[in-house]
Write an enzyme that holds these catalytic residues in place. Structure first.
Site, PDB file in Angstrom:
ATOM      1  N   THR A 181      52.563  65.505  50.497  1.00 21.38           N
ATOM      2  CA  THR A 181      53.317  66.253  51.499  1.00 21.38           C
ATOM      3  C   THR A 181      52.906  65.802  52.897  1.00 21.38           C
ATOM      4  O   THR A 181      51.798  65.323  53.060  1.00 21.38           O
ATOM      5  CB  THR A 181      52.921  67.738  51.288  1.00 21.38           C
ATOM      6  OG1 THR A 181      53.471  68.156  50.065  1.00 21.38           O
ATOM      7  CG2 THR A 181      53.331  68.643  52.391  1.00 21.38           C
ATOM      8  N   ASP A 211      53.221  75.965  47.560  1.00 19.73           N
ATOM      9  CA  ASP A 211      52.542  76.374  48.790  1.00 19.73           C
ATOM     10  C   ASP A 211      53.184  75.890  50.088  1.00 19.73           C
ATOM     11  O   ASP A 211      53.178  76.609  51.103  1.00 19.73           O
ATOM     12  CB  ASP A 211      51.076  75.902  48.762  1.00 19.73           C
ATOM     13  CG  ASP A 211      50.939  74.388  48.710  1.00 19.73           C
ATOM     14  OD1 ASP A 211      51.849  73.725  48.162  1.00 19.73           O
ATOM     15  OD2 ASP A 211      49.926  73.867  49.209  1.00 19.73           O
ATOM     16  N   THR A 231      47.660  70.157  51.187  1.00 22.88           N
ATOM     17  CA  THR A 231      48.449  69.290  50.303  1.00 22.88           C
ATOM     18  C   THR A 231      47.702  69.178  48.979  1.00 22.88           C
ATOM     19  O   THR A 231      46.486  69.313  48.931  1.00 22.88           O
ATOM     20  CB  THR A 231      48.690  67.903  50.950  1.00 22.88           C
ATOM     21  OG1 THR A 231      49.413  67.075  50.036  1.00 22.88           O
ATOM     22  CG2 THR A 231      47.398  67.196  51.322  1.00 22.88           C
ATOM     23  N   GLY A 232      48.452  68.944  47.912  1.00 23.77           N
ATOM     24  CA  GLY A 232      47.840  68.889  46.587  1.00 23.77           C
ATOM     25  C   GLY A 232      48.581  69.825  45.646  1.00 23.77           C
ATOM     26  O   GLY A 232      49.763  70.111  45.863  1.00 23.77           O
ATOM     27  N   GLY A 234      50.125  72.589  44.666  1.00 25.37           N
ATOM     28  CA  GLY A 234      50.555  73.798  45.355  1.00 25.37           C
ATOM     29  C   GLY A 234      50.764  74.985  44.449  1.00 25.37           C
ATOM     30  O   GLY A 234      50.709  76.139  44.905  1.00 25.37           O
TER      31      GLY A 234
END
Ligand code: ASP
Length: 320
Positions: A181, A211, A231-232, A234
């Site tokens: 993201t 997220d 980021t990651g 979510g």
């Protein structure tokens, strides 16, 4: 680029400040804006944000236009135009933006056919009394605001989707993943702002929202404390209100790096299995001090930092 540990990170950050000469005031240190973004595309996003900030003096405008650069780039297959589609082959975008001065946010979820969801999110914040809009309603709002619907699925994204679809035992999100993201936080003159834009996980179940566009999760900003973005994975981070957690800790006096660590510590303690998954965060305080952290070394974070008229890509420290 190798991930680095916290000690090295803080030493490097300190040396950079010393080399630049300590500015007299926070205002002087951040006058031209400090911009911090996730991943390598953050470099161009920050440069655009700095240019726009120089002309407009608005952090919100800068974040929107900076993120637009990544949304417009078909080579970034996790954001905006060219983003990988959901399981049915449709590109479904999420974005949110927040002004730390007004503490107002705007967001759109599951937006189809509009390549700049961050711009629509900003209009939700500035032109309505709402904060978050989803799906068809968000699309109709965007059209009413003058955005032109278009096909967001590029030939490369279509090819990737067909390959996934036709694979005999393809993974699906009725249990699992695939990311990245653009999150951006910024500070100048004691003010902060944050934004986040994504196409979400590739091949996600249609309608899935994680997220990135949720205020307090993918982004949060408060002039009294700072701004953060995530980021990651979510689907998991949403449960930890990651950005709000970090901003709250900065408000209690933590340095942005410590606040990022506090979040990871909380996550790692609450569920040890999270230690091996991908969770990454960035943070900035109103003085322009920054934090960046990934949960582990196997899934490292790169962040782009623009300060004093120059931008560079860095490896973030990792928590474990
Ligand atoms: N957090 C995003 C999501 O889960 C993906 C990412 O940042 O990599 O939609």
């Amino acid at each position: 680029m190798e991930p680095i540990d916290r000690k090295t990170f803080l030493a490097t950050a300190g040396a950079a400040v010393a080399a630049a000469g300590a500015p007299a005031t926070v205002e002087a240190a951040t006058a031209s804006g400090v911009f911090l973004s996730t991943w390598k595309w953050g470099i161009e996003a920050n440069a655009k944000a700095a240019e726009v900030f120089g002309a407009s003096g608005s952090l919100v405008e800068a974040i929107e236009k900076g993120i637009n650069v990544v949304e417009d780039d078909p080579k970034v297959m996790t954001v905006g135009y060219g983003g990988l589609p959901n399981a049915q082959g449709e590109v479904e975008l999420d974005a949110g933006i927040m002004d730390g001065t007004t503490r107002r946010a705007g967001a759109v979820f599951s937006l189809h056919k509009i390549k700049n969801p961050i711009s629509v999110a900003r209009l939700v914040m500035e032109e309505t009394l709402h904060t978050q809009m989803a799906g068809e309603g968000a699309l109709q709002f965007a059209i009413a605001m003058g955005f032109k619907p278009m096909q967001l699925l590029t030939p490369q994204a279509l090819e990737a989707w067909l390959k996934w679809k036709n694979a005999p035992h393809h993974e699906t999100f009725w249990l699992h993943e695939n990311h990245d993201t653009i999150g951006m936080v910024a500070a100048s003159g004691g003010k902060v702002a944050a934004g986040c834009s994504t196409s979400g996980l590739a091949w996600k179940i249609p309608g899935r929202v994680a997220d990135s566009p949720l205020v307090g999760c993918g982004y949060y900003a408060d002039d009294a404390a700072g701004a953060a973005s995530a980021t990651g994975n979510g689907d998991v981070m949403t449960n930890y209100c990651t950005s709000k957690h970090i901003v709250q800790k900065m408000g209690e006096g933590m340095h942005p790096q410590e606040a990022c660590e506090d979040l990871m510590r909380y996550m790692a303690r609450s569920a040890p299995n999270l230690r091996s998954d991908m969770y990454c965060v960035i943070a900035i305080n109103p003085k322009g001090e920054i934090g960046a952290l990934s949960m582990n070394a196997k899934q490292p974070l790169q962040y782009a930092l623009w300060r004093n008229g120059a931008g560079a890509l860095h490896a973030a420290p990792h928590f474990m």
